[in-house]
Design a protein around this motif. Structure first.
Motif, PDB file in Angstrom:
ATOM      1  N   TYR A  41       1.738   4.293  -1.476  1.00  0.00           N
ATOM      2  CA  TYR A  41       1.149   3.583  -0.336  1.00  0.00           C
ATOM      3  C   TYR A  41      -0.116   4.308   0.109  1.00  0.00           C
ATOM      4  O   TYR A  41      -0.201   5.533   0.078  1.00  0.00           O
ATOM      5  CB  TYR A  41       2.158   3.557   0.830  1.00  0.00           C
ATOM      6  CG  TYR A  41       1.589   2.909   2.068  1.00  0.00           C
ATOM      7  CD1 TYR A  41       1.570   1.531   2.180  1.00  0.00           C
ATOM      8  CD2 TYR A  41       1.035   3.678   3.081  1.00  0.00           C
ATOM      9  CE1 TYR A  41       1.007   0.921   3.296  1.00  0.00           C
ATOM     10  CE2 TYR A  41       0.474   3.073   4.204  1.00  0.00           C
ATOM     11  CZ  TYR A  41       0.467   1.693   4.294  1.00  0.00           C
ATOM     12  OH  TYR A  41      -0.094   1.102   5.392  1.00  0.00           O
ATOM     13  N   GLN A  42      -1.113   3.518   0.510  1.00  0.00           N
ATOM     14  CA  GLN A  42      -2.326   4.111   1.080  1.00  0.00           C
ATOM     15  C   GLN A  42      -2.645   3.398   2.379  1.00  0.00           C
ATOM     16  O   GLN A  42      -2.416   2.184   2.488  1.00  0.00           O
ATOM     17  CB  GLN A  42      -3.498   3.927   0.115  1.00  0.00           C
ATOM     18  CG  GLN A  42      -3.323   4.733  -1.159  1.00  0.00           C
ATOM     19  CD  GLN A  42      -4.441   4.477  -2.159  1.00  0.00           C
ATOM     20  OE1 GLN A  42      -4.802   3.341  -2.402  1.00  0.00           O
ATOM     21  NE2 GLN A  42      -4.978   5.531  -2.725  1.00  0.00           N
ATOM     22  N   ASP A  43      -3.196   4.147   3.340  1.00  0.00           N
ATOM     23  CA  ASP A  43      -3.580   3.497   4.598  1.00  0.00           C
ATOM     24  C   ASP A  43      -5.000   2.968   4.479  1.00  0.00           C
ATOM     25  O   ASP A  43      -5.625   3.023   3.420  1.00  0.00           O
ATOM     26  CB  ASP A  43      -3.368   4.439   5.794  1.00  0.00           C
ATOM     27  CG  ASP A  43      -4.282   5.663   5.743  1.00  0.00           C
ATOM     28  OD1 ASP A  43      -5.239   5.673   4.927  1.00  0.00           O
ATOM     29  OD2 ASP A  43      -4.043   6.607   6.518  1.00  0.00           O
ATOM     30  N   GLU A  44      -5.540   2.469   5.602  1.00  0.00           N
ATOM     31  CA  GLU A  44      -6.863   1.839   5.606  1.00  0.00           C
ATOM     32  C   GLU A  44      -7.954   2.794   5.097  1.00  0.00           C
ATOM     33  O   GLU A  44      -8.930   2.371   4.493  1.00  0.00           O
ATOM     34  CB  GLU A  44      -7.155   1.356   7.043  1.00  0.00           C
ATOM     35  CG  GLU A  44      -8.439   0.603   7.292  1.00  0.00           C
ATOM     36  CD  GLU A  44      -8.585  -0.714   6.518  1.00  0.00           C
ATOM     37  OE1 GLU A  44      -7.569  -1.299   6.100  1.00  0.00           O
ATOM     38  OE2 GLU A  44      -9.745  -1.142   6.323  1.00  0.00           O
ATOM     39  N   SER A  45      -7.737   4.110   5.290  1.00  0.00           N
ATOM     40  CA  SER A  45      -8.763   5.055   4.828  1.00  0.00           C
ATOM     41  C   SER A  45      -8.443   5.610   3.440  1.00  0.00           C
ATOM     42  O   SER A  45      -9.077   6.572   2.992  1.00  0.00           O
ATOM     43  CB  SER A  45      -8.942   6.189   5.843  1.00  0.00           C
ATOM     44  OG  SER A  45      -7.702   6.828   6.034  1.00  0.00           O
ATOM     45  N   GLY A 351       5.827  -6.173  -1.249  1.00  0.00           N
ATOM     46  CA  GLY A 351       5.763  -4.784  -1.675  1.00  0.00           C
ATOM     47  C   GLY A 351       4.339  -4.400  -2.041  1.00  0.00           C
ATOM     48  O   GLY A 351       3.375  -5.038  -1.620  1.00  0.00           O
ATOM     49  N   MET A 352       4.212  -3.374  -2.845  1.00  0.00           N
ATOM     50  CA  MET A 352       2.879  -2.863  -3.154  1.00  0.00           C
ATOM     51  C   MET A 352       2.245  -3.550  -4.362  1.00  0.00           C
ATOM     52  O   MET A 352       1.038  -3.544  -4.518  1.00  0.00           O
ATOM     53  CB  MET A 352       2.957  -1.355  -3.414  1.00  0.00           C
ATOM     54  CG  MET A 352       3.340  -0.582  -2.162  1.00  0.00           C
ATOM     55  SD  MET A 352       2.908   1.153  -2.213  1.00  0.00           S
ATOM     56  CE  MET A 352       4.117   1.811  -3.311  1.00  0.00           C
ATOM     57  N   PHE A 353       3.100  -4.162  -5.231  1.00  0.00           N
ATOM     58  CA  PHE A 353       2.548  -4.572  -6.522  1.00  0.00           C
ATOM     59  C   PHE A 353       2.541  -6.070  -6.758  1.00  0.00           C
ATOM     60  O   PHE A 353       3.415  -6.794  -6.293  1.00  0.00           O
ATOM     61  CB  PHE A 353       3.342  -3.904  -7.658  1.00  0.00           C
ATOM     62  CG  PHE A 353       3.432  -2.412  -7.485  1.00  0.00           C
ATOM     63  CD1 PHE A 353       2.284  -1.635  -7.544  1.00  0.00           C
ATOM     64  CD2 PHE A 353       4.642  -1.796  -7.221  1.00  0.00           C
ATOM     65  CE1 PHE A 353       2.352  -0.254  -7.355  1.00  0.00           C
ATOM     66  CE2 PHE A 353       4.721  -0.426  -7.033  1.00  0.00           C
ATOM     67  CZ  PHE A 353       3.578   0.353  -7.102  1.00  0.00           C
ATOM     68  N   ILE A 380      -1.732  -4.716  -9.805  1.00  0.00           N
ATOM     69  CA  ILE A 380      -2.530  -4.050  -8.764  1.00  0.00           C
ATOM     70  C   ILE A 380      -1.599  -3.474  -7.704  1.00  0.00           C
ATOM     71  O   ILE A 380      -0.522  -4.007  -7.459  1.00  0.00           O
ATOM     72  CB  ILE A 380      -3.542  -5.012  -8.068  1.00  0.00           C
ATOM     73  CG1 ILE A 380      -2.824  -6.217  -7.426  1.00  0.00           C
ATOM     74  CG2 ILE A 380      -4.607  -5.459  -9.034  1.00  0.00           C
ATOM     75  CD1 ILE A 380      -3.693  -6.984  -6.432  1.00  0.00           C
ATOM     76  N   ASN A 381      -2.060  -2.375  -7.088  1.00  0.00           N
ATOM     77  CA  ASN A 381      -1.395  -1.878  -5.888  1.00  0.00           C
ATOM     78  C   ASN A 381      -2.197  -2.410  -4.706  1.00  0.00           C
ATOM     79  O   ASN A 381      -3.330  -1.977  -4.464  1.00  0.00           O
ATOM     80  CB  ASN A 381      -1.365  -0.352  -5.877  1.00  0.00           C
ATOM     81  CG  ASN A 381      -0.712   0.188  -4.602  1.00  0.00           C
ATOM     82  OD1 ASN A 381      -0.334  -0.564  -3.714  1.00  0.00           O
ATOM     83  ND2 ASN A 381      -0.583   1.502  -4.524  1.00  0.00           N
ATOM     84  N   VAL A 382      -1.601  -3.346  -3.996  1.00  0.00           N
ATOM     85  CA  VAL A 382      -2.281  -4.008  -2.878  1.00  0.00           C
ATOM     86  C   VAL A 382      -2.761  -2.982  -1.842  1.00  0.00           C
ATOM     87  O   VAL A 382      -3.779  -3.185  -1.175  1.00  0.00           O
ATOM     88  CB  VAL A 382      -1.299  -5.025  -2.239  1.00  0.00           C
ATOM     89  CG1 VAL A 382      -1.888  -5.668  -1.013  1.00  0.00           C
ATOM     90  CG2 VAL A 382      -0.886  -6.067  -3.259  1.00  0.00           C
ATOM     91  N   ALA A 383      -2.036  -1.870  -1.710  1.00  0.00           N
ATOM     92  CA  ALA A 383      -2.392  -0.869  -0.692  1.00  0.00           C
ATOM     93  C   ALA A 383      -3.733  -0.187  -0.968  1.00  0.00           C
ATOM     94  O   ALA A 383      -4.281   0.473  -0.087  1.00  0.00           O
ATOM     95  CB  ALA A 383      -1.283   0.184  -0.590  1.00  0.00           C
TER      96      ALA A 383
END
Ligand SMILES: Cc1ncc(COP(=O)(O)O)c(C=O)c1O
Length: 403
Positions: A41-45, A351-353, A380-383
């Motif tokens: 997971y990644q945040d906005e930054s 989820g992420m994918f 893709i990882n949406v995050a």
């Protein structure tokens, strides 16, 4: 010439495909580069932050800790009880009947491994059926446990949805005692999740054909919410005498490197539950002896403390809302560009994918011309998307699809 050594018989293996793409991404100095390949997971930054609830629980754990002696082969008992309540629901009849045995493991991967060895020990000729596609490490972990692996159809790449009829056909053809590995929610890699009705149909089928559900719930809380995401697990554990559940705290607690997971096995009665518990511990002892404690102590603390637990669910909601919001945003941005493919499925997956469903050549063009990195399957990882890069990503995808 030096004499041949034992190690000479090993063949060099290619590096993990995702790690190779991450290396290319790191070496790229284009300011617009975007990484949609990573599995975290990644945040906005673009950061994978330590959750605030984890920071606070960690401080409590450090303050209370007065020894580094071993805990137990089955790990932290508070963690195991907390995770059982989280996954099955505190009032689940299987828990009330004392029919669930849980062992803390090094991550969800450790859980898959321990569970795989248990299945193999219980029924050496059992086959475990993996979804097509599935998380690649399922094959690696269960294969090393000595199981024979088969595949059932799951995701229809052209329809961009679950081919449930084909899945039903495959489960109907499984032998009694086979296990079917089902993703509890947030399917990795395709993002297409089973509906409540489909879980019911699968429970009926498993019951009728004596197939054991082996559910991997690595992303609880990141699809619809903690309760809704566990409905498949809970239903199966109500309906069937034997269920294997593997869980991970890597994503929903952000504890990736601490290696926190669990395996829970539902048995038909207390006596068999005791036998299963002793075998789970024996298998864990034979693989790694004792699980790492730090992350599990943090999770146990969060789950036991009302304030920390509330903070955790708020942080989890934020991650989930961000992922679902990004899914809608990307689907809308692609629709605005009038791409020849309808990408609305991205907004419906969880989820992420997700698979973009584009060809290998287009994946390479995204990387080489637009510095947008995804794995070859077009997962893709949406995050990895954020408000700052979503238009750039949508433009790049539209460009590789238009010519
Ligand atoms: C489907 C699935 N199961 C299990 C895992 C295990 O994760 P970990 O071992 O990091 O807890 C992952 C991680 O990517 C996953 O996607």
């Amino acid at each position: 010439m030096t004499a041949k050594t034992v190690l000479d018989s090993l063949k060099p293996l290619p590096p993990d495909a995702i790690l190779g793409i991450m290396q290319l991404y790191r070496a790229d100095d284009d300011p617009n580069k975007v990484d949609l390949s990573v599995g975290v997971y990644q945040d906005e930054s673009g950061r994978t932050p330590v959750l605030e609830c984890v920071k606070r629980a960690e401080a409590d754990v450090y303050a209370a800790e007065d020894t580094k002696s071993y805990v137990a082969i089955a790990g932290n008992a508070g963690f195991n009880r907390g995770v059982e309540a989280l996954v099955f629901g505190a009032d689940h009849p299987a828990l009330a009947d004392g029919r669930v045995a849980t062992v803390q493991t090094p991550g969800g991967s450790g859980a898959v491994s321990v569970a795989g060895h248990l299945v193999q020990r219980a029924k050496p000729d059992a086959r475990v059926w993996l979804s097509d596609p599935s998380w690649p490490n399922h094959r690696q972990l269960l294969g090393l446990a000595g199981l024979s692996l088969e595949q059932y159809p799951y995701y229809d790449r052209s329809a961009k949805s679950i081919d449930f009829d084909a899945m039903v056909g495959a489960v109907s053809g499984m032998r009694g005692g086979d296990s079917v590995l089902i993703h509890g929610c947030c399917h990795n890699p395709c993002g297409a999740d089973l509906t409540a009705e489909q879980w019911q149909v699968l429970a009926d089928l498993c019951e009728r054909h004596g197939v054991v559900p082996f559910i991997d719930i690595a992303y609880q809380g990141l699809a619809e919410g903690l309760e809704a995401d566990a409905r498949g697990v809970r239903l199966m554990a109500e309906r069937l005498p034997e269920v294997v559940v593997v869980a991970s705290c890597s994503k929903n607690f952000g504890l990736y490197r601490e290696r926190v997971g669990s395996v829970s096995v539902v048995s038909p009665d207390r006596e068999r539950n005791r036998t299963v518990a002793s075998n789970l511990s024996n298998i864990a002892r034979g693989i790694y002896s004792m699980p790492p404690d730090h992350g599990a102590a943090i999770v146990a603390r969060i789950l036991a403390d009302a304030e920390l637990r509330t903070l955790w669910t708020e942080e989890l909601d934020e991650m989930r809302d961000r992922l679902n919001g990004l899914r809608r945003l990307l689907a809308d941005k692609l629709a605005e560009r009038g791409t020849p493919t309808d990408f609305s499925f991205i907004a419906n997956e969880r989820g992420m994918f997700s698979f973009l469903g584009i060809g290998r050549e287009q994946v390479v063009r995204l990387r080489e011309e637009f510095h947008v990195y995804l794995v070859e399957s077009s997962r893709i990882n949406v995050a990895g998307i954020n408000q700052g890069n979503v238009d750039y990503v949508a433009d790049a995808i539209a460009a590789v699809l238009s010519d």
